[in-house]
Design a protein around this motif. Structure first.
Motif, mmCIF file in Angstrom:
data_model
loop_
_atom_site.group_PDB
_atom_site.id
_atom_site.type_symbol
_atom_site.label_atom_id
_atom_site.label_comp_id
_atom_site.label_asym_id
_atom_site.label_seq_id
_atom_site.Cartn_x
_atom_site.Cartn_y
_atom_site.Cartn_z
ATOM 1 N N THR A 38 0.786 -1.226 0.000
ATOM 2 C CA THR A 38 0.000 0.000 0.000
ATOM 3 C C THR A 38 0.820 1.279 0.000
ATOM 4 O O THR A 38 0.319 2.308 -0.428
ATOM 5 C CB THR A 38 -0.937 0.043 1.231
ATOM 6 O OG1 THR A 38 -0.134 -0.062 2.411
ATOM 7 C CG2 THR A 38 -1.957 -1.089 1.198
ATOM 8 N N THR A 39 2.045 1.246 0.499
ATOM 9 C CA THR A 39 2.796 2.497 0.627
ATOM 10 C C THR A 39 4.128 2.475 -0.099
ATOM 11 O O THR A 39 4.772 1.440 -0.223
ATOM 12 C CB THR A 39 3.071 2.837 2.104
ATOM 13 O OG1 THR A 39 3.877 1.817 2.666
ATOM 14 C CG2 THR A 39 1.795 3.013 2.893
ATOM 15 N N CYS A 40 4.496 3.643 -0.570
ATOM 16 C CA CYS A 40 5.797 3.870 -1.194
ATOM 17 C C CYS A 40 6.144 5.316 -0.874
ATOM 18 O O CYS A 40 5.485 6.231 -1.350
ATOM 19 C CB CYS A 40 5.705 3.652 -2.700
ATOM 20 S SG CYS A 40 7.230 3.987 -3.592
ATOM 21 N N LYS A 41 7.151 5.516 -0.011
ATOM 22 C CA LYS A 41 7.497 6.857 0.443
ATOM 23 C C LYS A 41 8.974 7.140 0.250
ATOM 24 O O LYS A 41 9.817 6.304 0.560
ATOM 25 C CB LYS A 41 7.173 7.020 1.927
ATOM 26 C CG LYS A 41 5.708 7.056 2.249
ATOM 27 C CD LYS A 41 5.512 7.282 3.739
ATOM 28 C CE LYS A 41 4.056 7.313 4.077
ATOM 29 N NZ LYS A 41 3.554 8.667 4.250
ATOM 30 N N ALA A 42 9.246 8.335 -0.227
ATOM 31 C CA ALA A 42 10.615 8.840 -0.288
ATOM 32 C C ALA A 42 10.857 9.619 0.992
ATOM 33 O O ALA A 42 10.051 10.461 1.384
ATOM 34 C CB ALA A 42 10.787 9.751 -1.494
ATOM 35 N N MET A 43 11.967 9.331 1.650
ATOM 36 C CA MET A 43 12.308 10.028 2.879
ATOM 37 C C MET A 43 13.436 11.016 2.598
ATOM 38 O O MET A 43 14.367 10.705 1.860
ATOM 39 C CB MET A 43 12.717 9.025 3.958
ATOM 40 C CG MET A 43 11.685 7.927 4.216
ATOM 41 S SD MET A 43 10.013 8.526 4.572
ATOM 42 C CE MET A 43 10.248 9.248 6.188
ATOM 43 N N VAL A 44 13.317 12.210 3.182
ATOM 44 C CA VAL A 44 14.336 13.244 3.055
ATOM 45 C C VAL A 44 14.740 13.685 4.459
ATOM 46 O O VAL A 44 14.045 13.409 5.432
ATOM 47 C CB VAL A 44 13.842 14.447 2.219
ATOM 48 C CG1 VAL A 44 13.527 14.028 0.794
ATOM 49 C CG2 VAL A 44 12.644 15.110 2.852
ATOM 50 N N SER A 45 15.868 14.367 4.551
ATOM 51 C CA SER A 45 16.342 14.869 5.837
ATOM 52 C C SER A 45 16.572 16.374 5.731
ATOM 53 O O SER A 45 16.573 16.947 4.637
ATOM 54 C CB SER A 45 17.638 14.166 6.234
ATOM 55 O OG SER A 45 18.681 14.547 5.360
ATOM 56 N N GLU A 46 16.783 16.985 6.860
ATOM 57 C CA GLU A 46 17.081 18.414 6.904
ATOM 58 C C GLU A 46 18.295 18.727 6.029
ATOM 59 O O GLU A 46 18.299 19.692 5.272
ATOM 60 C CB GLU A 46 17.361 18.824 8.355
ATOM 61 C CG GLU A 46 17.709 20.273 8.536
ATOM 62 C CD GLU A 46 16.516 21.202 8.553
ATOM 63 O OE1 GLU A 46 16.659 22.336 8.063
ATOM 64 O OE2 GLU A 46 15.450 20.791 9.026
#
Length: 100
Positions: A38-46
């Motif tokens: 169900t999910t596909c997320k791109a993670m970013v940082s500061e």
């Protein structure tokens, strides 16, 4: 005088309730989260965000983008394909943040 007071009252009661929130972002993806169903997320940082500009009235916060990630559709029903760099307008609608 009465007309001016009426106009001022009307403008002060107008609510800028936003159904969607916006920010323009350029960021390198530091991780990908997916459960393949169900999910596909791109993670970013500061540190990976090289440009950030939120909307003046309906702004999406940088901290919300970092904590929630950016949603992408699953490809072929279960594959999570995310670019190395995200550049564009992010839109938060409901609980999802997507690239416009």
């Amino acid at each position: 005088f009465l007309f001016s007071a009426l106009i001022l009252t009307m403008f002060s009661t107008v609510s800028f309730a936003c159904d969607e929130q916006y920010a323009q972002v350029v960021a390198k993806v530091v991780g990908v989260e997916s459960n393949s169903l169900t999910t596909c997320k791109a993670m970013v940082s500061e540190e990976s965000i090289s440009y950030f500009g939120d909307h003046v009235v309906c702004g999406l916060s940088k901290s919300e983008i970092i904590s929630n990630g950016i949603d992408f559709p699953l490809v072929n029903g279960h594959d999570c394909e995310v670019p190395d760099t995200i550049a564009g307008v992010l839109v938060k609608s409901g609980s999802k943040i997507t690239v416009e």
